[in-house]
Scaffold this motif. Structure first.
Motif, mmCIF file in Angstrom:
data_model
loop_
_atom_site.group_PDB
_atom_site.id
_atom_site.type_symbol
_atom_site.label_atom_id
_atom_site.label_comp_id
_atom_site.label_asym_id
_atom_site.label_seq_id
_atom_site.Cartn_x
_atom_site.Cartn_y
_atom_site.Cartn_z
ATOM 1 N N VAL A 141 -12.346 10.082 21.008
ATOM 2 C CA VAL A 141 -11.461 9.462 19.896
ATOM 3 C C VAL A 141 -10.245 10.217 19.835
ATOM 4 C CG1 VAL A 141 -11.694 9.011 17.534
ATOM 5 C CG2 VAL A 141 -13.712 8.841 18.634
ATOM 6 N N LEU A 142 -9.139 9.533 20.151
ATOM 7 C CA LEU A 142 -7.940 10.133 20.033
ATOM 8 C C LEU A 142 -6.985 9.739 18.551
ATOM 9 C CD1 LEU A 142 -6.876 9.212 23.530
ATOM 10 C CD2 LEU A 142 -7.558 11.327 22.576
ATOM 11 N N LYS A 143 -7.274 8.789 17.999
ATOM 12 C CA LYS A 143 -6.777 8.588 16.867
ATOM 13 C C LYS A 143 -7.697 7.902 15.662
ATOM 14 C CE LYS A 143 -3.954 5.128 16.537
ATOM 15 N NZ LYS A 143 -3.003 3.833 16.795
ATOM 16 N N LEU A 159 -1.943 14.649 12.623
ATOM 17 C CA LEU A 159 -3.412 14.389 12.552
ATOM 18 C C LEU A 159 -4.238 14.893 13.892
ATOM 19 C CD1 LEU A 159 -3.236 10.696 11.504
ATOM 20 C CD2 LEU A 159 -3.898 12.503 10.141
ATOM 21 N N GLU A 212 1.040 11.205 14.063
ATOM 22 C CA GLU A 212 -0.161 11.178 15.003
ATOM 23 C C GLU A 212 -0.191 12.833 15.374
ATOM 24 O OE1 GLU A 212 -2.158 8.998 15.835
ATOM 25 O OE2 GLU A 212 -1.093 7.580 14.479
ATOM 26 N N SER A 265 -10.070 9.222 8.938
ATOM 27 C CA SER A 265 -9.613 10.517 8.381
ATOM 28 C C SER A 265 -8.649 10.243 7.237
ATOM 29 C CB SER A 265 -8.804 11.154 9.752
ATOM 30 O OG SER A 265 -7.577 10.580 9.817
ATOM 31 N N ALA A 266 -8.563 11.599 6.824
ATOM 32 C CA ALA A 266 -7.591 11.708 5.523
ATOM 33 C C ALA A 266 -6.290 11.170 6.290
ATOM 34 C CB ALA A 266 -7.435 12.961 4.941
ATOM 35 N N PHE A 267 -5.275 10.709 5.113
ATOM 36 C CA PHE A 267 -3.995 10.356 5.258
ATOM 37 C C PHE A 267 -3.848 9.077 6.533
ATOM 38 C CE2 PHE A 267 -2.559 14.160 3.623
ATOM 39 C CZ PHE A 267 -3.222 15.111 4.238
ATOM 40 N N PRO A 296 1.825 13.344 6.538
ATOM 41 C CA PRO A 296 2.098 13.029 7.871
ATOM 42 C C PRO A 296 3.547 12.931 8.275
ATOM 43 C CG PRO A 296 0.135 12.170 7.262
ATOM 44 C CD PRO A 296 0.875 12.497 6.205
ATOM 45 N N GLU A 303 -12.951 14.495 11.106
ATOM 46 C CA GLU A 303 -12.683 15.933 10.912
ATOM 47 C C GLU A 303 -13.872 16.548 10.712
ATOM 48 O OE1 GLU A 303 -9.669 15.827 8.148
ATOM 49 O OE2 GLU A 303 -8.158 15.077 9.370
ATOM 50 N N SER A 304 -14.965 16.045 10.046
ATOM 51 C CA SER A 304 -16.231 16.870 10.001
ATOM 52 C C SER A 304 -17.256 16.261 11.230
ATOM 53 C CB SER A 304 -16.879 16.485 8.718
ATOM 54 O OG SER A 304 -16.948 15.082 8.493
ATOM 55 N N GLU A 311 1.047 -1.168 -0.049
ATOM 56 C CA GLU A 311 0.033 -0.018 0.162
ATOM 57 C C GLU A 311 0.948 1.313 0.084
ATOM 58 O OE1 GLU A 311 -3.821 -1.043 2.626
ATOM 59 O OE2 GLU A 311 -3.353 1.139 2.157
ATOM 60 N N LEU A 312 0.386 2.197 -0.572
ATOM 61 C CA LEU A 312 0.946 3.664 -0.342
ATOM 62 C C LEU A 312 0.458 4.418 0.721
ATOM 63 C CD1 LEU A 312 1.244 4.740 -4.096
ATOM 64 C CD2 LEU A 312 3.077 3.557 -2.743
ATOM 65 N N ALA A 317 0.242 8.692 2.481
ATOM 66 C CA ALA A 317 0.163 9.949 2.141
ATOM 67 C C ALA A 317 1.552 10.682 2.791
ATOM 68 C CB ALA A 317 -0.933 10.758 2.828
ATOM 69 N N ASN A 377 -16.252 20.948 7.028
ATOM 70 C CA ASN A 377 -17.613 20.709 6.489
ATOM 71 C C ASN A 377 -18.737 21.527 6.996
ATOM 72 O OD1 ASN A 377 -15.879 18.962 5.136
ATOM 73 N ND2 ASN A 377 -17.481 17.454 4.969
ATOM 74 N N ARG A 420 -4.868 18.633 13.111
ATOM 75 C CA ARG A 420 -5.890 18.845 12.159
ATOM 76 C C ARG A 420 -7.193 18.785 12.655
ATOM 77 N NH1 ARG A 420 -5.409 17.694 6.108
ATOM 78 N NH2 ARG A 420 -7.428 16.831 6.314
ATOM 79 N N ARG A 421 -7.089 17.798 13.836
ATOM 80 C CA ARG A 421 -8.598 17.748 14.490
ATOM 81 C C ARG A 421 -8.632 18.722 15.370
ATOM 82 N NH1 ARG A 421 -7.382 12.107 14.792
ATOM 83 N NH2 ARG A 421 -6.243 12.563 16.780
ATOM 84 N N ARG A 441 -8.217 2.402 5.520
ATOM 85 C CA ARG A 441 -8.501 1.720 4.501
ATOM 86 C C ARG A 441 -8.734 0.308 4.853
ATOM 87 N NH1 ARG A 441 -5.379 5.537 1.215
ATOM 88 N NH2 ARG A 441 -3.605 4.191 1.077
ATOM 89 N N ALA A 488 -3.585 5.157 6.334
ATOM 90 C CA ALA A 488 -3.749 3.884 5.597
ATOM 91 C C ALA A 488 -4.540 2.721 6.477
ATOM 92 C CB ALA A 488 -2.377 3.611 5.281
ATOM 93 N N ASP A 496 -10.347 20.149 5.756
ATOM 94 C CA ASP A 496 -11.342 21.207 5.456
ATOM 95 C C ASP A 496 -12.448 21.163 6.353
ATOM 96 O OD1 ASP A 496 -11.633 21.170 1.856
ATOM 97 O OD2 ASP A 496 -10.116 20.161 3.013
#
Lengths: 143, 178
Positions: free
Chosen positions: B125-127, A128, A125, B83-85, A74, B114-115, A68-69, A71, A143, A131-132, B90, B87, A141
Motif C-alpha cells: 500500500v503506497l497511498k 503521509l 504525499e 489514514s489521517a489527513f 500536509p 498507520e496502525s 469539503e475541508l 487538513a 497504536n 508518517r507511515r 472519507r 479527504a 500515533d
C-alpha cells in the motif's frame, strides 16, 4: 486545523507562474520572493501566506463555500518542500551554477503544475509517506 | 532558444504528461495477477479454515479474517486502507458503504494504515485510500489506489462474487436498488 482545499491549489497556480518567470529570466529576486512566500506558508500557516491572503480576500468571496475541508498539515509540509527547492535554486543561481538553479526551478514548476492544474499535491504525499515510514516523526500515533 | 525557455518547456511537458497519467490511474480498479490455485472443493471454505488449501496463494494477495480482525464477507469483502489527513478516504468510505449496502453478503472493512504497518508493507500500500476487493475466501481480486468510482467498485464486486464457485451461484446474488 482545516482549510479550504482550493486555497493551496490557487497558490500553486501563482507559484507555477513564478517558477516559469524564474526559468525565463533567471532572476534570483523572483525566486527569493517565492521562497519568502513558501517560508511564510510553512512557519505562519497557509492562510497567512501572501497567496493565501489573495485567495481569502479576492478569490474566495467570488466562489461558493467549499464542498469539503482538508487538513492543513500536509499542504503546509508541501510549502516546506517548496522552500527547500527554492533555496537550492537560489544557491544555484547565486553562485553561478545556473543548471542547478534551473533544475530546482523546473522541479518546483512541475510540482506546482501537478498541484494547481491536476490537484496532485506531491508534498502532501511525502508527508503521509513519512508518517507511515517513521511513525512519531511527524506526529503520528503508534497504536 | 534560451536554455531557461527550453527547461520551461521540458518541465511543462513532463508535468502535464505526469499529471494526465496519474489522474488516469487514480482510483482505477486493476486486477491482481492471480497465482494458480489448485481446485480443492473439499478443503476450500471460508478464509480462516482453508489455510492448507490456500498456501498456493501468496500472502501478498490474500487477506484473512485474522488480518482484518473480523469475518470476511459471505460473498466478497471491500477493504479500505485510510489514514489521517485524507479527504478522499472519507469519500471512499461513503462509496464503499453504499455499495456494501446494495449487495447482500458484502462486508466493508476500513483499516487505519498507520496502525497496521505490517499489512501496509505486505500488500504494497503506497497511498491512501487504497481499496482491495476480495472474494469470499479473502483472495484479492481487484485493487485501486485512490478513490474508486462507484460503477468500478460494483464491476469489481461482480467479478469477485462470480470468481469463487463455492456455495453460491449467480442466482443467489441479490442486489437492492440504490
Amino acid at each position: 486545523m482545516e482549510i479550504d482545499p482550493r486555497g493551496p491549489r490557487f497558490g500553486a497556480l501563482i507559484t507555477m507562474v513564478m517558477f516559469a518567470v524564474v526559468l525565463i529570466t533567471g532572476s534570483v529576486w523572483v525566486l527569493a520572493f517565492q521562497a519568502l512566500c513558501f517560508a511564510v506558508g510553512t512557519f505562519l500557516g497557509l492562510t497567512r501566506s501572501p497567496y493565501g491572503m489573495i485567495y481569502r480576500f479576492l478569490v474566495r468571496p467570488r466562489l461558493g463555500p467549499p464542498g469539503e475541508l482538508e487538513a492543513e498539515a500536509p499542504p503546509r509540509f508541501a510549502q516546506a518542500v517548496g522552500l527547500v527547492i527554492s533555496i537550492i535554486g537560489i544557491v544555484g543561481y547565486g553562485v553561478g551554477l545556473t543548471p542547478l538553479g534551473m533544475a530546482a526551478a523546473a522541479a518546483g514548476l512541475v510540482a506546482a503544475v501537478l498541484n494547481g492544474v491536476f490537484g496532485l499535491c506531491l508534498g502532501c504525499e511525502m508527508y503521509l509517506a513519512i508518517r507511515r515510514t517513521w511513525p512519531g516523526l511527524a506526529g503520528a500515533d503508534r497504536n | 532558444m534560451a536554455p531557461g525557455l527550453i527547461a520551461l518547456c521540458a518541465a511543462l511537458i513532463c508535468a502535464v504528461a505526469a499529471g494526465v497519467l496519474l489522474r488516469y490511474r487514480n482510483g482505477r480498479m486493476r486486477s491482481v495477477r492471480a497465482a494458480p490455485v489448485p481446485f480443492r472443493p473439499d478443503a476450500v471454505r471460508s478464509g480462516d479454515q482453508a489455510d492448507g488449501a490456500t498456501t498456493a496463494v501468496p500472502e501478498a494477495r490474500r487477506l484473512t479474517s485474522a488480518d482484518l480482525g473480523r469475518p470476511l464477507g459471505e460473498q466478497a469483502t471491500l477493504i479500505q486502507f485510510s489514514s489521517a489527513f485524507c479527504a478522499p478516504c472519507r469519500a471512499t468510505r461513503r462509496v464503499l458503504a453504499e455499495v456494501a449496502g446494495m449487495v447482500d453478503g458484502v462486508a466493508h472493512v476500513e483499516i487505519d494504515a498507520e496502525s497496521r504497518l505490517e499489512l501496509v508493507r505486505r500488500l504494497g500500500v503506497l497511498k491512501t485510500p487504497t481499496v482491495f476487493v476480495t472474494d469470499s475466501a479473502g483472495r484479492i481480486v481487484k485493487r485501486a489506489s485512490g478513490q474508486p468510482r462507484k460503477p468500478d467498485v460494483l464491476a469489481a464486486l461482480g467479478e469477485a462474487i462470480s470468481i469463487n464457485p463455492i456455495g453460491k451461484d449467480a442466482s443467489d446474488i441479490s442486489v437492492r436498488p440504490a
